[in-house]
Write a protein that holds these residues in place. Sequence first.
Motif, mmCIF file in Angstrom:
data_model
loop_
_atom_site.group_PDB
_atom_site.id
_atom_site.type_symbol
_atom_site.label_atom_id
_atom_site.label_comp_id
_atom_site.label_asym_id
_atom_site.label_seq_id
_atom_site.Cartn_x
_atom_site.Cartn_y
_atom_site.Cartn_z
ATOM 1 N N SER A 274 13.781 -7.525 -6.896
ATOM 2 C CA SER A 274 12.490 -7.704 -6.209
ATOM 3 C C SER A 274 11.363 -7.115 -7.053
ATOM 4 C CB SER A 274 12.530 -7.025 -4.844
ATOM 5 O OG SER A 274 13.536 -7.593 -4.033
ATOM 6 N N LYS A 275 10.257 -7.869 -7.130
ATOM 7 C CA LYS A 275 9.098 -7.434 -7.883
ATOM 8 C C LYS A 275 8.071 -6.856 -6.939
ATOM 9 C CE LYS A 275 9.797 -10.906 -11.494
ATOM 10 N NZ LYS A 275 9.211 -12.061 -12.226
ATOM 11 N N VAL A 276 7.325 -5.793 -7.437
ATOM 12 C CA VAL A 276 6.399 -5.093 -6.554
ATOM 13 C C VAL A 276 5.158 -4.669 -7.320
ATOM 14 C CG1 VAL A 276 7.458 -2.837 -6.953
ATOM 15 C CG2 VAL A 276 6.208 -3.259 -4.833
ATOM 16 N N ILE A 277 4.032 -4.643 -6.594
ATOM 17 C CA ILE A 277 2.799 -4.022 -7.071
ATOM 18 C C ILE A 277 2.376 -3.027 -5.994
ATOM 19 C CG2 ILE A 277 0.363 -4.336 -7.625
ATOM 20 C CD1 ILE A 277 1.020 -7.118 -8.633
ATOM 21 N N PHE A 278 2.226 -1.756 -6.413
ATOM 22 C CA PHE A 278 1.738 -0.727 -5.485
ATOM 23 C C PHE A 278 0.230 -0.632 -5.584
ATOM 24 C CE2 PHE A 278 6.141 0.697 -6.174
ATOM 25 C CZ PHE A 278 6.553 0.877 -4.872
ATOM 26 N N MET A 279 -0.420 -0.410 -4.420
ATOM 27 C CA MET A 279 -1.873 -0.231 -4.377
ATOM 28 C C MET A 279 -2.176 1.090 -3.661
ATOM 29 S SD MET A 279 -3.288 -4.015 -3.330
ATOM 30 C CE MET A 279 -4.977 -3.457 -3.440
ATOM 31 N N SER A 280 -3.223 1.777 -4.131
ATOM 32 C CA SER A 280 -3.618 3.009 -3.440
ATOM 33 C C SER A 280 -5.040 3.382 -3.815
ATOM 34 C CB SER A 280 -2.682 4.167 -3.806
ATOM 35 O OG SER A 280 -3.095 5.361 -3.161
ATOM 36 N N GLY A 281 -5.673 4.117 -2.901
ATOM 37 C CA GLY A 281 -6.994 4.667 -3.198
ATOM 38 C C GLY A 281 -6.911 5.922 -4.035
ATOM 39 N N ASP B 202 0.863 -1.168 0.000
ATOM 40 C CA ASP B 202 0.000 0.000 0.000
ATOM 41 C C ASP B 202 0.912 1.235 0.000
ATOM 42 O OD1 ASP B 202 -2.178 1.638 0.076
ATOM 43 O OD2 ASP B 202 -2.484 1.471 2.243
ATOM 44 N N VAL B 203 0.612 2.190 -0.844
ATOM 45 C CA VAL B 203 1.499 3.364 -0.958
ATOM 46 C C VAL B 203 1.495 4.161 0.326
ATOM 47 C CG1 VAL B 203 1.921 5.524 -2.195
ATOM 48 C CG2 VAL B 203 1.234 3.482 -3.464
ATOM 49 N N ILE B 204 0.316 4.395 0.900
ATOM 50 C CA ILE B 204 0.220 5.223 2.099
ATOM 51 C C ILE B 204 0.052 4.323 3.313
ATOM 52 C CG2 ILE B 204 -1.087 7.045 3.238
ATOM 53 C CD1 ILE B 204 -1.877 8.036 0.476
ATOM 54 N N MET B 205 1.141 4.255 4.113
ATOM 55 C CA MET B 205 1.136 3.430 5.332
ATOM 56 C C MET B 205 1.887 4.184 6.423
ATOM 57 S SD MET B 205 1.989 -0.483 4.128
ATOM 58 C CE MET B 205 3.588 -0.015 3.452
ATOM 59 N N PRO B 206 1.595 3.883 7.678
ATOM 60 C CA PRO B 206 2.392 4.456 8.768
ATOM 61 C C PRO B 206 3.758 3.788 8.845
ATOM 62 C CG PRO B 206 0.714 2.988 9.652
ATOM 63 C CD PRO B 206 0.448 3.086 8.178
ATOM 64 N N ARG B 207 4.710 4.459 9.494
ATOM 65 C CA ARG B 207 6.049 3.919 9.714
ATOM 66 C C ARG B 207 6.715 3.508 8.402
ATOM 67 N NH1 ARG B 207 5.451 0.127 15.168
ATOM 68 N NH2 ARG B 207 4.418 1.706 16.462
ATOM 69 N N LYS B 208 6.808 4.374 7.512
ATOM 70 C CA LYS B 208 7.363 4.235 6.165
ATOM 71 C C LYS B 208 6.270 3.827 5.176
ATOM 72 C CE LYS B 208 12.245 3.295 7.073
ATOM 73 N NZ LYS B 208 12.241 3.772 8.466
ATOM 74 N N ASN B 209 6.183 4.666 4.133
ATOM 75 C CA ASN B 209 5.196 4.367 3.100
ATOM 76 C C ASN B 209 5.738 3.324 2.130
ATOM 77 O OD1 ASN B 209 6.810 5.657 1.086
ATOM 78 N ND2 ASN B 209 5.998 7.656 1.697
ATOM 79 N N GLY B 210 4.869 2.955 1.194
ATOM 80 C CA GLY B 210 5.232 1.872 0.281
ATOM 81 C C GLY B 210 6.473 2.176 -0.536
ATOM 82 N N LYS B 211 6.641 3.426 -0.961
ATOM 83 C CA LYS B 211 7.815 3.794 -1.761
ATOM 84 C C LYS B 211 9.096 3.636 -0.946
ATOM 85 C CE LYS B 211 10.208 6.016 -5.019
ATOM 86 N NZ LYS B 211 11.406 6.393 -4.306
ATOM 87 N N ASP C 182 -1.341 8.673 -11.397
ATOM 88 C CA ASP C 182 -0.560 9.848 -11.768
ATOM 89 C C ASP C 182 -0.231 10.691 -10.548
ATOM 90 O OD1 ASP C 182 -3.207 10.512 -11.374
ATOM 91 O OD2 ASP C 182 -3.215 12.127 -12.859
ATOM 92 N N VAL C 183 -1.182 10.782 -9.602
ATOM 93 C CA VAL C 183 -0.934 11.562 -8.391
ATOM 94 C C VAL C 183 0.107 10.889 -7.520
ATOM 95 C CG1 VAL C 183 -1.978 12.496 -6.303
ATOM 96 C CG2 VAL C 183 -3.233 12.556 -8.470
ATOM 97 N N ILE C 184 -0.018 9.561 -7.352
ATOM 98 C CA ILE C 184 0.928 8.813 -6.518
ATOM 99 C C ILE C 184 2.336 8.896 -7.103
ATOM 100 C CG2 ILE C 184 1.581 6.494 -5.784
ATOM 101 C CD1 ILE C 184 -0.640 7.760 -4.141
#
Length: 809
Positions: free
Chosen positions: A764-771, A742-751, A775-777
């Motif tokens: 390492s392979k990754v899929i980011f998820m966000s509400g 999840d892109v927006i998380m406490p204690r360090k975000n997904g990025k 383009d904004v993320i």
Amino acid sequence: MNLSEEKYRSLVENLPDIVWTVDQEGNTTFVSPNIEKVLGYTLEEIYEAGDSLWPESIHPEDIEKVKNAYESFFKLNKRLDVECRIKRKDGSWIWLHNRAAAPYEKDGVLYGDGLSSDITRRKDAEEKILLLQTLVMAVSTSKDLHDALVITLEKVCNATGWDYGEAWMPNPEGTYLVRDHTFYSKATGLEKFSELSSYFSFPPGVGLPGQVWSTRQPVWIRDITCDPNYPRATIAKHVGLKTGIGIPILVDAEVVAIIAFYMFASVEKDERLTCLIFSAAVQLGAVLKHKQLEESLQKERDRAQRYLDVAKVILIAIDPAQKVTLINKKGCEVLGYEEKEIIGKNCFDNFVPQGMRHEIKTVFSKIINSEIDPLEYHENPIITRNGEERLIAWHNTLLKDEKGNIMGTLHSGEDITERKRMEKEQATLREMLYHAQRLDSIGKLAGGVAHNLNNMLMVIMGYASILQIEMKKTDPSQGYIQKIFASLESAAHIVRGLLTFSRKESNNPQQVKVNEIIKKVTLFLRKIIDADINIEVTVTDKDPVIMADSIQIEQVMTNLAINARDAMSGGGLLAISTDVVELDNNFIISHGYGTLGMYTLISVTDTGTGIDAETKESIFEPFFTTKEVGKGTGLGLAIVYGIIKQHQGYIRVYSEPGRGTTFKIYLPLIKHVGDEKALKNSPMPAGGTETILIAEDETAVRQLTKMILSGFGYKIIEAVNGEDAIHKFMENKDRIRLLILDVIMPRKNGKEVYDIIKERYPDSKVIFMSGYGEDVICKRDSLCEGVNFVSKPILPMELLKKVREVLDK
């Protein structure tokens, strides 16, 4: 009889006039003895000359006039009345006035008896007056002494018969006289004399000019060629000049110039002529003195005017009659008139707006009458030459004479038109800034709400999908599941609107044909718009193409149509049209917005209740609504505004209460490069046995994602925040094949989590998820281009498809 003749003779001999008798041939048959006193000729000389005396004695310029007069007298029997100049025996000229009643016949010959009166003095006086009048008039218009001398030389020569005139002036030190580069000649051949004279200079007492300078009196020289005190005697003799006269020009007893005149004849001093020229010189001196005073006064005025003109404010004086008596350069510039067009004009009738004149005149009259004091400062408009109103900030004071009497008012004014306009614009800009700040704050709130809603919708959508998969197609509960999906779609639609308004929702721009979108939307609108509202659609034949998210443009049209429907509760007309327009400089200047280029114009017009000016100012603000409680969210037009701005377009509303409303939407055109590719049906996604780390702080979303993926064979490791994700990965780094962060998380975000892991394990392979939208993320969190990203809510099948796609790369 003898007694009568004696009396007649005595009378004739004692008359001051000349009594004469002439025949029609011009012979003098009788003349009174006083002719000798008048002309210097004896009676014997007159009788002996016969008809030859008069043609030789009459001035050449008068011969034709006298001849015509005598012919009319004898041939036409007309009264004789003619004035002419006659040369006396000594060579001087006098004026005679000749009169005769009518001719008579004797012994077959016509005779005329007449009188000739000496009118020289009268003519001299007239000549003097005429010369002085013409001289004063001409000199008064001259700009300086040099021009005055030019005029004087010409006028005197022409009036008195002198052949040549010149002017001399003292040098700046006052030690000698120099030629003023000024001469006048009635005769030819005197240019050499003038040229050589310019090389001479005369100290006091030397030469004709020097003698006049030292004596301050006229000097007459009968023959300058024989005068030992005339240095130019040789060149004068060469050109034939003889008699000379010099006259001083005096101003306050100071010699400012000497004028000298010459003639070819050698003539004894003529007191009458000297007096005439001296009178002209005296008059010239008086005129020059007056001009000096005027010039001095004008210099003072010019100096004062320069001080006034240096001022960068308007300076204007008004007398008690309301007339302008003074205005400076700045005042003329602001009003648009020349000074001569302003001075003497009524200030208030000419330069004050008509609606204010009566009031200002009343106040001014009270000020002049000492009933009230002038305001130290006030702001009033003026009218310029082109009819424009300019706002002036005035400072005012009274003008008084030595006795304290009010002579008028003096005003200094600053043109504050532009300053006031800028202040107004700045106030508008401040309001726009406050408005933008409010929108930004509300946008951030809306984005946060939408993010949380997407998490909840994903949970609901995921479990509903699982239920649908597990149910048999014949199960009666399938209908409920479909209603749940319909409600979810509506909720997702609202969330997308919130994200669009907050500019946190990515759009999917493709080249689309505007007319096709309008036609498609129209079919839908006819189902939801009341039957008593007529829908008219007019599309352009130019087939405009734009880069747009067609779903969002459909949403814009739907929102506008629903608003139009609500404004026409009693029925009406909804008109939708498309066109192609160019936004040029004239359009941008007149409308205050736009970028140069070609645009498609979508117009939506209704015949509803209309919108007042106050409402129009807030119409695009979120949560602003004029509908009743429970009817409308207040987001419809805010979403419309956000979508249009995302598409680099413009939207404007035109409306008045009771006259309906028109929305005009401008979207930039593109060149059409081909039809959109048709979407292909996706196959059922495959599962797998790989280990996947899911990092999601929302428990419900995390558990749902785990259930979906584990149901298709994947092994799941859960993390509840960023630091937990890093810790779990390090413990299971050899087994984990994919990260879902999840892109927006406490204690360090997904990025941040991905950057730490990638630094040590770059494969390492990754899929980011966000509400939020991709383009904004990507912009906010600096995600690299081409990263794998999915937006919440996402259907289980789409999530499975994305997971398998990333793992198989």
